[in-house]
Design an enzyme around this catalytic site. Structure first.
Site, short mmCIF file in Angstrom:
data_model
loop_
_atom_site.label_atom_id
_atom_site.label_comp_id
_atom_site.label_asym_id
_atom_site.label_seq_id
_atom_site.Cartn_x
_atom_site.Cartn_y
_atom_site.Cartn_z
N TYR A 75 -1.77 -1.20 10.26
CA TYR A 75 -1.87 -1.29 8.94
C TYR A 75 -0.42 -0.76 8.33
CZ TYR A 75 -4.13 -1.09 4.11
OH TYR A 75 -4.30 -1.20 2.95
N SER A 93 0.95 -1.20 0.18
CA SER A 93 0.03 0.07 0.15
C SER A 93 0.80 1.36 -0.03
CB SER A 93 -0.56 -0.09 1.21
OG SER A 93 -1.55 1.27 1.47
P1 NAD Z 1 -11.47 -6.46 0.61
O1 NAD Z 1 -11.97 -6.22 1.93
O2 NAD Z 1 -12.34 -6.13 -0.71
O3 NAD Z 1 -10.85 -7.93 0.32
C1 NAD Z 1 -10.33 -8.54 1.22
C2 NAD Z 1 -10.25 -9.97 0.85
O4 NAD Z 1 -9.37 -10.74 1.76
C3 NAD Z 1 -11.48 -10.75 0.70
O5 NAD Z 1 -11.44 -11.54 -0.17
C4 NAD Z 1 -11.63 -11.26 2.23
O6 NAD Z 1 -12.40 -12.42 2.28
C5 NAD Z 1 -10.18 -11.75 2.35
N1 NAD Z 1 -9.59 -11.96 3.66
C6 NAD Z 1 -9.66 -11.00 4.86
N2 NAD Z 1 -9.22 -11.64 6.07
C7 NAD Z 1 -8.70 -12.91 5.44
C8 NAD Z 1 -8.17 -14.03 6.11
N3 NAD Z 1 -7.80 -13.86 7.56
N4 NAD Z 1 -7.96 -15.01 5.53
C9 NAD Z 1 -8.03 -15.16 3.95
N5 NAD Z 1 -8.73 -14.16 3.38
C10 NAD Z 1 -9.07 -12.82 4.33
O7 NAD Z 1 -10.03 -5.47 0.50
P2 NAD Z 1 -9.49 -4.77 -0.58
O8 NAD Z 1 -9.34 -3.38 -0.46
O9 NAD Z 1 -9.46 -5.56 -2.04
O10 NAD Z 1 -7.95 -5.26 -0.11
C11 NAD Z 1 -6.90 -6.23 -0.60
C12 NAD Z 1 -5.53 -5.55 -0.45
O11 NAD Z 1 -5.05 -4.47 -0.74
C13 NAD Z 1 -5.00 -5.73 1.11
O12 NAD Z 1 -4.05 -6.13 1.56
C14 NAD Z 1 -5.45 -4.05 1.27
O13 NAD Z 1 -4.40 -3.82 2.28
C15 NAD Z 1 -4.71 -3.70 0.07
N6 NAD Z 1 -4.95 -2.26 -0.28
C16 NAD Z 1 -6.04 -1.81 -0.36
C17 NAD Z 1 -6.15 -0.46 -0.89
C18 NAD Z 1 -7.77 0.05 -1.04
O14 NAD Z 1 -7.90 1.31 -1.20
N7 NAD Z 1 -8.69 -0.79 -1.16
C19 NAD Z 1 -5.51 0.43 -0.97
C20 NAD Z 1 -3.89 0.04 -0.74
C21 NAD Z 1 -3.73 -1.32 -0.43
#
Ligand code: NAD
Length: 256
Positions: free
Chosen positions: A152, A139
């Protein structure tokens, strides 16, 4: 390019960014093992339309034993993992002195330790076949801080450090390890933060615009599809000398 014959494992791919990445990998010809919570049958059926093998393993990646079971499933039902996308992640927002200890532990386990466990389990087979890609979804918060996000930010900084070490340890092989650093992407994880602003009286559209305006100069969300295309590039031959990098796709967030 084609990923035909390659097996990809994408953690946290039943929604959001992970699902977008899994879709691009399947479109490029890879067999894909999905992971994440919730009923995955609709997602598996959806991705199967691209004609490759799609599976799902429900491992909770906070538990090393379940991660090992997921790798065993991938090897036995598909093939040893060639492309590992460590994507699963959660968020919790609170000041350090009010941060629930249980949330700290969960975020470190899911957002950081799972990347170590996945990498250590994937690397022996990748080395043996002398080809592999480990792509860690970090991130912008792996490079800068924001208030309220202690666990985080600590975890994502850790992911970038781990990425450098694995990138160096594999530098003379055809295995690479890199991190991608997204800015805001409109997924359930971010929608939750928008909803918290709506609860304090801001209109939904305004809450979205405020969130972007505070950090992301493009004033547009990054998309899971764009992130998937970057993963595809890192899997390509042209990406083979990108090693240990933390690559931003953040609408200009970190240029400020
Ligand atoms: P999201 O909540 O849409 O999806 C998260 C996924 O992880 C889901 O499929 C959920 O079931 C799974 N998950 C959660 N806990 C889990 C566990 N203990 N074991 C197995 N699966 C698990 O989130 P997202 O926004 O798609 O985030 C995905 C990644 O991208 C994360 O690492 C997040 O930190 C990173 N990220 C997101 C953003 C953003 O703006 N959305 C920005 C930077 C980084």
């Amino acid at each position: 390019m084609t990923l035909k014959g390659k097996t990809a494992l994408v953690t946290g791919s039943t929604s959001g960014i992970g699902l977008g990445i899994a879709r691009v990998l399947a479109q490029a010809g890879a067999d894909v093992v999905l992971n994440g919570f919730g009923d995955a049958s609709a997602v598996v059926a959806d991705l199967a339309q691209y004609g490759t093998r799609i599976g799902h393993h429900p491992a909770d990646v906070s538990d090393p034993a379940q991660i090992a079971a997921m790798f065993a499933y991938a090897s036995e039902q598909f093939a040893p993992v060639d492309i590992l996308v460590n994507n699963a992640g959660i968020q919790h927002v609170a000041a350090v002195e009010a941060f629930p200890v249980e949330r700290w532990d969960a975020i470190i386990a899911i957002n950081l330790s799972s990347v170590f466990h996945g990498s250590r389990l994937a690397l022996p087979g990748m080395r043996e076949r002398n080809w592999g890609r480990i792509i860690n979804i970090a991130s912008v918060h792996g490079q800068v801080g924001s208030t309220g996000k202690a666990a985080y930010v600590a975890a994502k900084h850790g992911v970038i450090g781990l990425t450098k070490v694995v990138g160096l340890e594999t530098a003379t092989t055809q295995v690479t390890c890199n991190a991608i650093c997204p800015g805001w992407v409109l997924t359930p994880l971010v929608q939750k933060q928008i909803d918290e602003r709506v609860q304090t009286g801001t209109a939904p559209q305004q809450a979205r615009e405020d969130l972007l305006a505070e950090k992301q100069p493009s004033l547009e969300f990054v998309t899971p599809q764009h992130l998937g295309e970057l993963v595809l590039f890192l899997c390509s031959d042209a990406g083979s000398q990108v090693r240990g990098a933390a690559w931003n796709m953040d609408g200009g967030w970190l240029a400020q």
